[in-house]
Design a protein around this motif. Structure first.
Motif, PDB file in Angstrom:
ATOM      1  N   ALA A 175       0.999  -1.163  -0.069  1.00  0.00           N
ATOM      2  CA  ALA A 175      -0.102   0.166   0.061  1.00  0.00           C
ATOM      3  C   ALA A 175       0.764   1.219  -0.154  1.00  0.00           C
ATOM      4  N   LEU A 176       1.929   1.119   0.943  1.00  0.00           N
ATOM      5  CA  LEU A 176       2.773   2.397   0.637  1.00  0.00           C
ATOM      6  C   LEU A 176       3.516   2.838  -0.457  1.00  0.00           C
ATOM      7  N   SER A 203      10.349   6.121  -3.268  1.00  0.00           N
ATOM      8  CA  SER A 203       9.246   5.249  -3.944  1.00  0.00           C
ATOM      9  C   SER A 203      10.089   3.868  -4.307  1.00  0.00           C
ATOM     10  N   VAL A 248       2.073   6.989  -6.975  1.00  0.00           N
ATOM     11  CA  VAL A 248       0.852   7.804  -7.315  1.00  0.00           C
ATOM     12  C   VAL A 248       1.156   9.333  -6.875  1.00  0.00           C
ATOM     13  N   ALA A 249       1.380   9.356  -5.588  1.00  0.00           N
ATOM     14  CA  ALA A 249       1.536  10.795  -5.123  1.00  0.00           C
ATOM     15  C   ALA A 249       2.734  11.381  -5.006  1.00  0.00           C
ATOM     16  N   THR A 250       3.866  11.064  -5.403  1.00  0.00           N
ATOM     17  CA  THR A 250       5.047  11.567  -5.239  1.00  0.00           C
ATOM     18  C   THR A 250       5.753  11.444  -6.572  1.00  0.00           C
ATOM     19  N   THR A 257       0.923   3.980  -3.085  1.00  0.00           N
ATOM     20  CA  THR A 257       0.602   5.435  -2.823  1.00  0.00           C
ATOM     21  C   THR A 257       1.761   6.252  -3.010  1.00  0.00           C
ATOM     22  N   LEU A 258       3.139   5.885  -2.760  1.00  0.00           N
ATOM     23  CA  LEU A 258       4.176   6.783  -3.179  1.00  0.00           C
ATOM     24  C   LEU A 258       4.174   6.801  -4.659  1.00  0.00           C
TER      25      LEU A 258
END
Length: 206
Positions: free
Chosen positions: A39-40, A54, A46-48, A43-44
Motif C-alpha cells: 500500500a505504501l 518510492s 501515485v502521489a510523489t 501510494t508513493l
C-alpha cells in the motif's frame, strides 16, 4: 492490492488441499507487513515524484512478497498446472514491483513493471482462477487439461516476451548487419562514458 489480499486467503488453502499431509502456517505479521509495504509503495508511486523513497518502498514490497510466497511452498505444486499457474502469477507481483523500483530511479521504463503486473500477475491469476472455478462449480476434477495448461504457459510466455519484441527484432536486424564477435577485445575509449548514459537506444547508429 486486491490480488495481494486474495492471494493470502486462497494460495495456502489451495496448496494444502491439493497436497496430502501438507500444513502451512499463516504468518499474520508477514501478511500485515507485506500488505502495508504494498500500500505504501503504490501510494508513493501515485502521489510523489519518482525517486529513492518510492524505489525503496517497491524494493521492500517485492522482497516481502517473495518471503510471503516462500512460506506457501510453491515448489510442491510443480506437477499440478492448475496450482502452479497461481503461484507463478503471484511471483510476477514481486517481479513487477522490483521492475517498478528500478523505474523509480530511472534505470528502465515503468511500462516494464506495469506489463509484469498486468499480464504476468493479473493475466495469470485470471486464467488460473477461471479454470479452477469452472471445474469446481461444474463437478469436474480440479486438474487442468492439456489445452488449459497450454493456456497457462502462453500467458506466462507473453508476460516475458511482450516487452522484448522491439529488442528481439533489433537483435535479428543487427545480427545480419554486424560481424560475429568471437574474440574478446579491449574496451573502446569511450566505454566508461557510455556506461553511465541512460536510454541509449536513440543513439544507436546502424
Amino acid at each position: 492490492m486486491i490480488e495481494c489480499v486474495m492471494a493470502g486467503r486462497i494460495m495456502p488453502a489451495f496448496t494444502m488441499s491439493a497436497t496430502p499431509g501438507l500444513r502451512l502456517k499463516v504468518r499474520t505479521w508477514l501478511d500485515t507487513a507485506t500488505l502495508s509495504a504494498t500500500a505504501l509503495a503504490l501510494t508513493l508511486w501515485v502521489a510523489t515524484p519518482p525517486g529513492p523513497l518510492s524505489a525503496s518502498a517497491f524494493g521492500l514490497a517485492a522482497e516481502l512478497h517473495l518471503l510471503r510466497q516462500a512460506g506457501w511452498r510453491p515448489w510442491v505444486t510443480r506437477d499440478r498446472p492448475i496450482l502452479w499457474v497461481l503461484h507463478t502469477a503471484y511471483a510476477w507481483i514481486a517481479g513487477g514491483f522490483a521492475l517498478l523500483a528500478l523505474a523509480q530511479i530511472g534505470a528502465l521504463s515503468a511500462s516494464a513493471g506495469v506489463h509484469a503486473l498486468a499480464v504476468g500477475a493479473t493475466g495469470g491469476l485470471i486464467a488460473g482462477m477461471i479454470t479452477r472455478t469452472a471445474r469446481g462449480h461444474s463437478g469436474r476434477p480440479l486438474k487442468a487439461s492439456g489445452p488449459e495448461a497450454l493456456a497457462y504457459v502462453t500467458v506466462m510466455v507473453a508476460a516475458v516476451l511482450r516487452d522484448q519484441q522491439d529488442f528481439i527484432a533489433l537483435n535479428a536486424d543487427l545480427a545480419r548487419r554486424w560481424p560475429l564477435i568471437s574474440k574478446r577485445k579491449p574496451a573502446l575509449p569511450e566505454a566508461d562514458f557510455w556506461a553511465t548514459v541512460r536510454n541509449k537506444r536513440p543513439e544507436l547508429k546502424r
